[in-house]
Design a protein around this motif. Structure first.
Motif, PDB file in Angstrom:
ATOM      1  N   ILE A  57      16.823 -13.316  29.031  1.00 19.94           N
ATOM      2  CA  ILE A  57      16.156 -13.825  30.225  1.00 19.94           C
ATOM      3  C   ILE A  57      14.642 -13.861  29.999  1.00 19.94           C
ATOM      4  O   ILE A  57      13.963 -14.857  30.324  1.00 19.94           O
ATOM      5  CB  ILE A  57      16.493 -12.956  31.448  1.00 19.94           C
ATOM      6  CG1 ILE A  57      17.991 -13.027  31.761  1.00 19.94           C
ATOM      7  CG2 ILE A  57      15.668 -13.384  32.648  1.00 19.94           C
ATOM      8  CD1 ILE A  57      18.463 -14.376  32.231  1.00 19.94           C
ATOM      9  N   GLU A 113      11.974 -21.220  36.472  1.00 24.27           N
ATOM     10  CA  GLU A 113      12.609 -20.003  36.981  1.00 24.27           C
ATOM     11  C   GLU A 113      13.975 -20.298  37.599  1.00 24.27           C
ATOM     12  O   GLU A 113      14.913 -19.505  37.440  1.00 24.27           O
ATOM     13  CB  GLU A 113      11.705 -19.349  38.020  1.00 24.27           C
ATOM     14  CG  GLU A 113      12.172 -17.987  38.505  1.00 24.27           C
ATOM     15  CD  GLU A 113      12.112 -16.908  37.427  1.00 24.27           C
ATOM     16  OE1 GLU A 113      12.732 -15.846  37.629  1.00 24.27           O
ATOM     17  OE2 GLU A 113      11.452 -17.141  36.386  1.00 24.27           O
ATOM     18  N   VAL A 161      10.838 -22.096  30.424  1.00 27.05           N
ATOM     19  CA  VAL A 161      11.933 -22.648  31.234  1.00 27.05           C
ATOM     20  C   VAL A 161      11.675 -22.339  32.701  1.00 27.05           C
ATOM     21  O   VAL A 161      11.206 -21.253  33.055  1.00 27.05           O
ATOM     22  CB  VAL A 161      13.287 -22.050  30.783  1.00 27.05           C
ATOM     23  CG1 VAL A 161      14.431 -22.624  31.620  1.00 27.05           C
ATOM     24  CG2 VAL A 161      13.518 -22.323  29.303  1.00 27.05           C
ATOM     25  N   ALA A 207      13.853 -16.778  27.670  1.00 21.15           N
ATOM     26  CA  ALA A 207      13.878 -18.073  28.348  1.00 21.15           C
ATOM     27  C   ALA A 207      12.616 -18.281  29.172  1.00 21.15           C
ATOM     28  O   ALA A 207      12.045 -19.385  29.192  1.00 21.15           O
ATOM     29  CB  ALA A 207      15.117 -18.158  29.241  1.00 21.15           C
ATOM     30  N   ARG A 208      12.152 -17.223  29.823  1.00 22.08           N
ATOM     31  CA  ARG A 208      10.916 -17.341  30.587  1.00 22.08           C
ATOM     32  C   ARG A 208       9.722 -17.572  29.663  1.00 22.08           C
ATOM     33  O   ARG A 208       8.812 -18.349  29.990  1.00 22.08           O
ATOM     34  CB  ARG A 208      10.705 -16.088  31.419  1.00 22.08           C
ATOM     35  CG  ARG A 208      11.625 -15.976  32.634  1.00 22.08           C
ATOM     36  CD  ARG A 208      11.548 -14.615  33.269  1.00 22.08           C
ATOM     37  NE  ARG A 208      12.263 -14.542  34.543  1.00 22.08           N
ATOM     38  CZ  ARG A 208      12.579 -13.420  35.156  1.00 22.08           C
ATOM     39  NH1 ARG A 208      12.240 -12.245  34.611  1.00 22.08           N
ATOM     40  NH2 ARG A 208      13.239 -13.443  36.292  1.00 22.08           N
ATOM     41  N   HIS A 234      21.160 -19.155  33.008  1.00 21.00           N
ATOM     42  CA  HIS A 234      21.258 -17.972  32.142  1.00 21.00           C
ATOM     43  C   HIS A 234      21.673 -16.720  32.919  1.00 21.00           C
ATOM     44  O   HIS A 234      22.507 -15.948  32.446  1.00 21.00           O
ATOM     45  CB  HIS A 234      19.916 -17.730  31.447  1.00 21.00           C
ATOM     46  CG  HIS A 234      19.494 -18.860  30.558  1.00 21.00           C
ATOM     47  ND1 HIS A 234      20.047 -19.083  29.324  1.00 21.00           N
ATOM     48  CD2 HIS A 234      18.565 -19.843  30.750  1.00 21.00           C
ATOM     49  CE1 HIS A 234      19.477 -20.151  28.774  1.00 21.00           C
ATOM     50  NE2 HIS A 234      18.575 -20.631  29.620  1.00 21.00           N
ATOM     51  N   VAL A 286      16.409 -20.619  34.794  1.00 24.97           N
ATOM     52  CA  VAL A 286      16.671 -19.292  34.212  1.00 24.97           C
ATOM     53  C   VAL A 286      17.658 -18.526  35.079  1.00 24.97           C
ATOM     54  O   VAL A 286      18.616 -17.915  34.570  1.00 24.97           O
ATOM     55  CB  VAL A 286      15.355 -18.501  34.061  1.00 24.97           C
ATOM     56  CG1 VAL A 286      15.647 -17.065  33.644  1.00 24.97           C
ATOM     57  CG2 VAL A 286      14.451 -19.171  33.041  1.00 24.97           C
TER      58      VAL A 286
END
Length: 306
Positions: free
Chosen positions: A205, A215, A213, A208-209, A222, A218
């Motif tokens: 996570i 929010e 990406v 991804a941030r 994810h 995410v």
């Protein structure tokens, strides 16, 4: 996957056999004589003995059980002692109202429960989290029969907006489904929050941030997908609970379903109906758990069954 599915199906046989033995012994330990209830209070001993003989209750218990299990294996669940109709017809007539009530309760409770759980996890320790968890605790703590009576008093008696009893239209489903699904929504909210909080702290996570990406992507792509595995387990268990445990709600709203039938059958000591319903509820729980296990692989391709 297919081998695992077949093994689980074969495992139904000994489980249902054990349930059949236990429920048979249980119903015969219930106080009261069904022959006396059917014959009436004014009937003399000869009439009661004749009714008992017609019902087969004068036979030894092992012989009664053998007669019951051999016929059940052939698909014959017996005849109701009260209505004199086949038990399969009694259950079939009551099954659809219970299934409809269960599905409507499950639909709204899962949607609201998951939304509240995700919102509480994303804004944890802030006012949305506190509000959501307060609602969840209230939903778990408030008894179903009390909630049903309160809803009927407010929306049926005082406001006159909704009907109180029966299952003739979609309006009849609103109050019972809210009553039945309130506790499930509360459980789903708390369970979704706990699972989601754990997932959003994982490394992927944060990665991804860090990649920029959005929010929302995410959280949904994810976070929610990986948090769904334990939530699906809870959904399956709660669906089985709703399908087999709606007895109180059906009694409060005089719902023409399996729960009401079970209560009436216990009151009249209708042994064939009680035994068939308990076996049906057990089969439902087993099949729902099997379906949940199959859904694991669909949610997470890394899971494989041998």
């Amino acid at each position: 996957m297919l081998n695992y599915f077949l093994k689980r199906l074969l495992g139904l046989i000994p489980t249902l056999l054990i349930v059949a033995v236990l429920v048979f012994l249980f119903v015969h330990l219930l106080p009261g004589d069904p022959a006396r209830l059917i014959a009436g209070r004014e009937a003399d001993a000869e009439v009661v003995a004749l009714v008992r003989q017609q019902l087969g209750l004068d036979l030894p218990l092992p012989q009664q059980f053998w007669h019951y299990i051999t016929h059940a294996l052939q698909g014959d669940l017996g005849v109701s002692m009260v209505s004199k109709r086949p038990v399969s017809e009694e259950i079939a007539q009551r099954f659809l109202p219970t299934l409809g009530l269960t599905l409507s309760s499950m639909l709204w409770s899962v949607i609201f429960g998951m939304v509240i759980g995700v919102v509480s996890a994303v804004w944890r320790n802030r006012w949305p989290d506190r509000l959501g968890m307060t609602l969840a605790v209230s939903g778990i703590s408030f008894p179903a029969f009390a909630l049903g009576i309160l809803l009927m008093q407010v929306f049926s008696v005082q406001l006159g907006w909704l009907p109180t009893v029966g299952a003739d239209s979609w309006q009849h489903y609103i109050l019972p489904s809210i009553t039945l699904g309130a506790a499930v929504a509360a459980v789903m909210a708390r369970f979704t929050r706990a699972s989601f909080v754990e997932v959003i702290q994982e490394d992927y996570i944060r990665t991804a941030r860090a990649k920029g990406v959005r929010e929302s992507v995410v959280m949904v792509k994810h976070g929610l997908r990986n948090a769904m595995i334990p939530v699906v387990t809870m959904m399956g268990l709660q669906f089985g609970f709703l399908l087999g445990g709606s007895i109180v709600v059906e009694v409060v709203f005089n719902w023409p379903g399996l729960g009401r039938l079970l209560v009436d059958s216990v009151a009249m000591r209708d042994y064939p109906v009680i035994q068939a319903e308990v076996l049906l509820f057990s089969l439902e729980f087993i099949l729902i758990n099997l379906l949940v296990d199959m859904l694991y692989a669909a949610i997470n391709p890394a899971i494989r069954y041998q």
